[in-house]
Write an enzyme that holds these catalytic residues in place. Structure first.
Site, PDB file in Angstrom:
ATOM      1  CG  HIS A 108      -1.925  -0.978   1.372  1.00 24.86           C
ATOM      2  ND1 HIS A 108      -2.158  -1.697   2.510  1.00 24.86           N
ATOM      3  CD2 HIS A 108      -2.858  -1.404   0.473  1.00 24.86           C
ATOM      4  CE1 HIS A 108      -3.179  -2.521   2.326  1.00 24.86           C
ATOM      5  NE2 HIS A 108      -3.617  -2.368   1.083  1.00 24.86           N
ATOM      6  CE  LYS A 148     -10.048  -7.671   1.553  1.00 28.18           C
ATOM      7  NZ  LYS A 148      -9.056  -6.667   1.175  1.00 28.18           N
ATOM      8  NE  ARG A 172      -2.574  -7.758  -4.095  1.00 22.18           N
ATOM      9  CZ  ARG A 172      -3.339  -8.087  -3.069  1.00 22.18           C
ATOM     10  NH1 ARG A 172      -2.826  -8.167  -1.878  1.00 22.18           N
ATOM     11  NH2 ARG A 172      -4.622  -8.343  -3.234  1.00 22.18           N
ATOM     12  CB  SER A 212      -4.570  -6.434   4.499  1.00 25.84           C
ATOM     13  OG  SER A 212      -4.138  -5.183   4.041  1.00 25.84           O
TER      14      SER A 212
HETATM   15  O1  PNS Z   1      -8.475  -2.846   0.311  1.00 27.39           O
HETATM   16  P1  PNS Z   1      -9.746  -3.451  -0.198  1.00 27.39           P
HETATM   17  O2  PNS Z   1     -10.452  -4.183   0.921  1.00 27.39           O
HETATM   18  O3  PNS Z   1      -9.556  -4.313  -1.408  1.00 27.39           O
HETATM   19  O4  PNS Z   1     -10.677  -2.219  -0.675  1.00 27.39           O
HETATM   20  C1  PNS Z   1     -11.978  -2.437  -1.154  1.00 27.39           C
HETATM   21  C2  PNS Z   1     -12.807  -1.161  -0.975  1.00 27.39           C
HETATM   22  C3  PNS Z   1     -12.855  -0.767   0.501  1.00 27.39           C
HETATM   23  C4  PNS Z   1     -12.189  -0.051  -1.791  1.00 27.39           C
HETATM   24  C5  PNS Z   1     -14.254  -1.490  -1.500  1.00 27.39           C
HETATM   25  O5  PNS Z   1     -14.796  -2.550  -0.747  1.00 27.39           O
HETATM   26  C6  PNS Z   1     -15.170  -0.269  -1.452  1.00 27.39           C
HETATM   27  O6  PNS Z   1     -15.129   0.558  -2.334  1.00 27.39           O
HETATM   28  N1  PNS Z   1     -15.961  -0.170  -0.357  1.00 27.39           N
HETATM   29  C7  PNS Z   1     -16.913   0.906  -0.198  1.00 27.39           C
HETATM   30  C8  PNS Z   1     -18.325   0.458  -0.618  1.00 27.39           C
HETATM   31  C9  PNS Z   1     -18.508   0.561  -2.120  1.00 27.39           C
HETATM   32  O7  PNS Z   1     -18.406   1.616  -2.709  1.00 27.39           O
HETATM   33  N2  PNS Z   1     -18.784  -0.590  -2.773  1.00 27.39           N
HETATM   34  C10 PNS Z   1     -19.064  -0.603  -4.200  1.00 27.39           C
HETATM   35  C11 PNS Z   1     -17.864  -0.995  -5.010  1.00 27.39           C
HETATM   36  S1  PNS Z   1     -17.993  -2.721  -5.378  1.00 27.39           S
END
Ligand code: PNS
Length: 167
Positions: free
Chosen positions: A17, A41, A90, A128
């Site tokens: 990150h 998660k 990645r 993570s």
């Molecule tokens: O680090 P991550 O867990 O891969 O990040 C994922 C994240 C937090 C960016 C994604 O889950 C997100 O955008 N969450 C907010 C809710 C949302 O907007 N969901 C719609 C997109 S599928």
């Protein structure tokens, strides 16, 4: 001013990150690191702890700020007046889901563009989830996370095991 959002759950922040933050901070004049919920998660750290963790590792950047948001990423982007989302890729295994998220976000708000930055191959194996798994079994996670994050994870695991033994 060119602004971008680097979103994630950052539970915890890894060296991968931090590498994306470093490189994106050089491409964009202002970078907002957005701490969001990922309903898929289980978390080790609260949102406040994750914000605090990120702030402690980005304090050397003048153009990086850390903000948290509960809700949709596109709503956050609109509220901030930012139309670029940066994501790290990645491996091919990341691509399928990231592609889907980028398309969903585009469907929700057609002004939002998702840009992918290829992860430095030094960090491409770090996630993570792997950090949480290795640390929960007492494995050495130095080199996978920044030193400040390493201390926070150690404290969290110490507190958890103390709670278990006092119960
Ligand atoms: O680090 P991550 O867990 O891969 O990040 C994922 C994240 C937090 C960016 C994604 O889950 C997100 O955008 N969450 C907010 C809710 C949302 O907007 N969901 C719609 C997109 S599928």
């Amino acid at each position: 001013m060119t602004k971008a959002i680097y979103p994630g759950s950052f539970d915890p922040v890894t060296n991968g990150h931090l590498d994306i933050i470093d490189r994106a901070s050089k491409v964009f004049e202002h970078l907002i690191v957005a701490v969001l919920e990922n309903p898929r998660k289980d978390v080790m750290f609260s949102m406040n702890e994750r914000v605090q963790m990120l702030e402690s590792v980005v304090d050397c950047y003048d153009n990086v700020e850390v903000v948290c948001h509960q809700g949709l990423l596109v709503d956050f982007a609109q509220k901030q007046g930012v139309s670029i989302i940066v994501k790290g890729l990645r491996a091919i295994s990341d691509f399928e889901f990231e592609f889907q998220m980028a398309l969903v976000n585009k469907k929700l708000n057609c002004d939002i563009e998702t840009m992918f930055m290829v992860t430095n191959n030094m960090y491409s194996y770090i996630s993570s989830s792997i950090v949480k798994e290795v640390s929960s079994y007492g494995g050495d996670i130095r080199g996978l996370v920044p030193p400040k994050v390493y201390s926070m994870i150690k404290n969290k695991i110490f507190k958890r095991s103390n709670n278990k033994t006092t119960k």
